[in-house]
Design an enzyme around this catalytic site. Structure first.
Site, PDB file in Angstrom:
ATOM      1  N   ASP A  48       0.857  -1.185   0.000  1.00 35.55           N
ATOM      2  CA  ASP A  48       0.000   0.000   0.000  1.00 35.55           C
ATOM      3  C   ASP A  48       0.888   1.228   0.000  1.00 35.55           C
ATOM      4  OD1 ASP A  48      -0.170   0.996   3.166  1.00 35.55           O
ATOM      5  OD2 ASP A  48      -0.050  -1.185   2.992  1.00 35.55           O
ATOM      6  N   GLU A 134      -7.741   4.487  12.349  1.00 29.47           N
ATOM      7  CA  GLU A 134      -6.616   4.344  13.269  1.00 29.47           C
ATOM      8  C   GLU A 134      -6.376   5.654  14.014  1.00 29.47           C
ATOM      9  OE1 GLU A 134      -2.660   4.148  11.376  1.00 29.47           O
ATOM     10  OE2 GLU A 134      -3.724   4.204   9.452  1.00 29.47           O
TER      11      GLU A 134
END
Length: 243
Positions: A48, A134
């Site tokens: 990613d 997150e």
């Protein structure tokens, strides 16, 4: 009266602190990857990326054996990764399966975030849309965990109605119990753990495991996140939302 530490105990303490510091340095610099899933067990490999990886040589990435890539597209209600469009086009040119993720901001209106994310989501994405949940890099002083949960619920509802399937969710060990555990049971999970294989509650399974945040891949200067898919090529084909 405090007793003096014995020389042996003092030596053991210093040794423990030293090994802990060394381990942290090795992991943080990518010189040691404790979690290192084998290609035999996890043949579908991915990365990613975001603007932090700079200009990427996608031909070299594809030639290295990478199968899929997730790219940061959006954050909050109005920020778009400046490298996203170029990365998207180039990764598609070399034949990688592509997906996008939106970094969910705890202090921004859910409707604004959903509208921005959906406006940027390419219709030809092969992999499920992901919402990144997150604490790291998020806003400080958000109202409460309960407020964020309600906002995330709203975001997920809007996006699901628009794209026609449950978005996947990325979470780390600190955010998962607060925002994801026991919720969004229809959403595929993308979990991070750099020490060992992640696990979810009960019989819930994960689809993608981010096992390193300091990996190296040809064509990318500097560290990059490394991932594996939980399944073989047949399962990976079924995971995709478009061929």
């Amino acid at each position: 009266m405090l007793k003096r530490l014995s020389p042996y105990l003092l030596f053991a303490t210093v040794l423990l602190v030293g090994f802990t510091a060394l381990g942290y340095w090795l992991v943080s610099t990518g010189r040691w990857t404790p979690a290192n899933p084998s290609e035999a067990a996890y043949p579908i490999r991915g990365i990613d990326v975001s603007r932090h990886q700079g200009t990427i040589n996608w031909d070299a990435v594809a030639a290295s054996g990478v199968d899929f890539v997730y790219m940061k597209a959006t954050e909050g209600g109005d920020w778009t990764d400046p490298e996203f469009v170029g990365n998207w086009n180039e990764a598609g040119r070399v034949g990688l399966a592509r997906g996008v993720y939106h970094f969910f901001t705890f202090c921004r209106d859910a409707d604004e975030q959903a509208a921005h994310a959906l406006a940027t989501q390419p219709p030809e994405a092969e992999l499920p849309f992901v919402v990144d949940v997150e604490y790291g890099g998020n806003c400080e002083g958000f109202e409460s965990v309960e407020h964020v949960r309600a906002s995330l619920d709203r975001f997920m509802d809007i996006v699901t109605d628009s794209i026609g399937y449950d978005p996947a969710i990325y979470a780390v060990h600190s955010s998962y119990p607060d925002f994801i555990e026991g919720r969004y049971l229809g959403s595929p999970l993308w979990l991070q753990h750099v020490l060992w294989k992640p696990s979810a509650e009960g019989d819930r399974t994960w689809s993608i495991w981010q096992y390193s945040v300091t990996g190296t891949v040809p064509g990318i200067e500097g560290p990059v996140d490394l991932n594996v898919f939980n399944g073989d090529s047949t399962a990976f084909a079924a995971f995709q939302v478009s061929p």
